[in-house]
Scaffold this motif. Sequence first.
Motif, PDB file in Angstrom:
ATOM      1  N   ARG A  21      51.236  14.200 -83.894  1.00 56.13           N
ATOM      2  CA  ARG A  21      50.579  13.122 -85.046  1.00 56.13           C
ATOM      3  C   ARG A  21      51.681  12.968 -85.632  1.00 56.13           C
ATOM      4  O   ARG A  21      52.564  13.304 -86.897  1.00 56.13           O
ATOM      5  CB  ARG A  21      49.722  13.849 -85.672  1.00 56.13           C
ATOM      6  CG  ARG A  21      48.147  14.866 -84.352  1.00 56.13           C
ATOM      7  CD  ARG A  21      47.647  16.184 -85.462  1.00 56.13           C
ATOM      8  NE  ARG A  21      46.619  16.667 -84.727  1.00 56.13           N
ATOM      9  CZ  ARG A  21      45.998  17.639 -85.226  1.00 56.13           C
ATOM     10  NH1 ARG A  21      46.111  18.261 -86.217  1.00 56.13           N
ATOM     11  NH2 ARG A  21      45.388  18.358 -84.322  1.00 56.13           N
ATOM     12  N   LEU A  24      46.020  23.509 -86.779  1.00 53.34           N
ATOM     13  CA  LEU A  24      45.698  22.003 -86.189  1.00 53.34           C
ATOM     14  C   LEU A  24      44.487  21.544 -87.071  1.00 53.34           C
ATOM     15  O   LEU A  24      44.198  20.366 -87.609  1.00 53.34           O
ATOM     16  CB  LEU A  24      45.442  21.612 -85.164  1.00 53.34           C
ATOM     17  CG  LEU A  24      47.092  22.037 -83.918  1.00 53.34           C
ATOM     18  CD1 LEU A  24      47.333  21.918 -82.430  1.00 53.34           C
ATOM     19  CD2 LEU A  24      48.235  21.361 -84.163  1.00 53.34           C
ATOM     20  N   LYS A  25      43.679  22.556 -86.926  1.00 57.80           N
ATOM     21  CA  LYS A  25      42.636  22.610 -88.497  1.00 57.80           C
ATOM     22  C   LYS A  25      42.673  22.290 -89.396  1.00 57.80           C
ATOM     23  O   LYS A  25      42.333  21.626 -89.635  1.00 57.80           O
ATOM     24  CB  LYS A  25      41.121  23.116 -87.290  1.00 57.80           C
ATOM     25  CG  LYS A  25      39.821  23.062 -87.974  1.00 57.80           C
ATOM     26  CD  LYS A  25      38.704  24.064 -88.160  1.00 57.80           C
ATOM     27  CE  LYS A  25      38.666  23.942 -86.861  1.00 57.80           C
ATOM     28  NZ  LYS A  25      37.092  25.361 -86.073  1.00 57.80           N
ATOM     29  N   ARG A  66      49.777  12.050 -88.784  1.00 52.62           N
ATOM     30  CA  ARG A  66      50.578  12.665 -90.539  1.00 52.62           C
ATOM     31  C   ARG A  66      50.944  13.628 -90.525  1.00 52.62           C
ATOM     32  O   ARG A  66      51.247  14.029 -91.929  1.00 52.62           O
ATOM     33  CB  ARG A  66      48.092  12.849 -90.434  1.00 52.62           C
ATOM     34  CG  ARG A  66      47.885  13.617 -91.621  1.00 52.62           C
ATOM     35  CD  ARG A  66      46.615  14.549 -91.513  1.00 52.62           C
ATOM     36  NE  ARG A  66      46.106  15.205 -92.654  1.00 52.62           N
ATOM     37  CZ  ARG A  66      45.963  14.857 -93.169  1.00 52.62           C
ATOM     38  NH1 ARG A  66      45.429  13.525 -94.334  1.00 52.62           N
ATOM     39  NH2 ARG A  66      45.339  15.546 -94.490  1.00 52.62           N
ATOM     40  N   THR A  67      51.130  14.812 -89.445  1.00 51.74           N
ATOM     41  CA  THR A  67      52.015  16.011 -89.838  1.00 51.74           C
ATOM     42  C   THR A  67      53.063  16.348 -89.221  1.00 51.74           C
ATOM     43  O   THR A  67      54.203  16.807 -89.510  1.00 51.74           O
ATOM     44  CB  THR A  67      50.766  16.530 -89.261  1.00 51.74           C
ATOM     45  OG1 THR A  67      50.976  16.970 -87.687  1.00 51.74           O
ATOM     46  CG2 THR A  67      49.792  17.132 -89.446  1.00 51.74           C
ATOM     47  N   LEU A  80      44.289  18.430 -90.207  1.00 50.19           N
ATOM     48  CA  LEU A  80      43.682  17.565 -90.402  1.00 50.19           C
ATOM     49  C   LEU A  80      43.075  17.152 -91.658  1.00 50.19           C
ATOM     50  O   LEU A  80      42.437  15.966 -91.985  1.00 50.19           O
ATOM     51  CB  LEU A  80      42.497  17.675 -89.747  1.00 50.19           C
ATOM     52  CG  LEU A  80      42.238  17.847 -87.657  1.00 50.19           C
ATOM     53  CD1 LEU A  80      41.155  18.149 -87.288  1.00 50.19           C
ATOM     54  CD2 LEU A  80      42.800  16.460 -87.526  1.00 50.19           C
ATOM     55  N   THR A  81      42.694  18.117 -92.875  1.00 45.37           N
ATOM     56  CA  THR A  81      42.373  17.862 -94.047  1.00 45.37           C
ATOM     57  C   THR A  81      43.216  18.101 -94.878  1.00 45.37           C
ATOM     58  O   THR A  81      43.185  17.128 -95.680  1.00 45.37           O
ATOM     59  CB  THR A  81      40.652  18.923 -93.982  1.00 45.37           C
ATOM     60  OG1 THR A  81      41.204  19.767 -94.300  1.00 45.37           O
ATOM     61  CG2 THR A  81      40.184  18.059 -93.076  1.00 45.37           C
TER      62      THR A  81
END
Length: 227
Positions: free
Chosen positions: A73, A41-42, A75-76, A45-46
């Motif tokens: 999320r 998950l980290k 974004r994902t 994020l980017t």
Amino acid sequence: MVQKAKILLVDDRPENLLALEAILSALDQTLVRASSGEEALKALLTDDFAVILLDVQMPGMDGFETAAHIKRRERTRDIPIIFLTAINHGPHHTFRGYAAGAVDYISKPFDPWVLRAKVSVFVELYMKNCQLREQAALLRLQLEGNGKSAVGDPREPAGLLAELSARLAAVEEQAEALSKQLDDESADAAAVATAAHLERKLTGLRRALDALEPGTGSGAPTLPSQN
């Protein structure tokens, strides 16, 4: 140019990550390791990923819980997830994987060729989407310039339009070939649906580009959504 796609490999066992890297190295893409759901998950994020290979049985946050966070999320949520598991608990366990948002569910030990082929399809779809976004960005520059050349580009608008059209035609041809390949191989429904979505976006971009040609009427065309 489109950079290499990133593939996220999530497994708590280093030997499994090594095996996945050995299998997928032939695709010549960027392989990113994560040894836990939290680490995955980290990373999400980017970075943008073409596909996620996610182990189901992990201590702490398991694959199902990790997938649930990914799908929540914005974004994902659209990143394809392929679940990998060493334990076959029957149809109920498999259904839980699909319910969590997986596009595929593979039991270990798996056929390396089959896994590589499945991943390559999603990598190729990701690359086509990247190319499509690039063409849309160039087209937006043309629209925002109100008929002028793109910022810093000394070429005439007609020349820029011709270049955009040629680039888009190349993406359209590749997307059509990929769709035929998926049909011939009876690929996963998720991959076929993603390819169809890409073709719809290509059609919308082509219409917007055609609307910029002289004699096609006034008014700025609406660009297709890139979601």
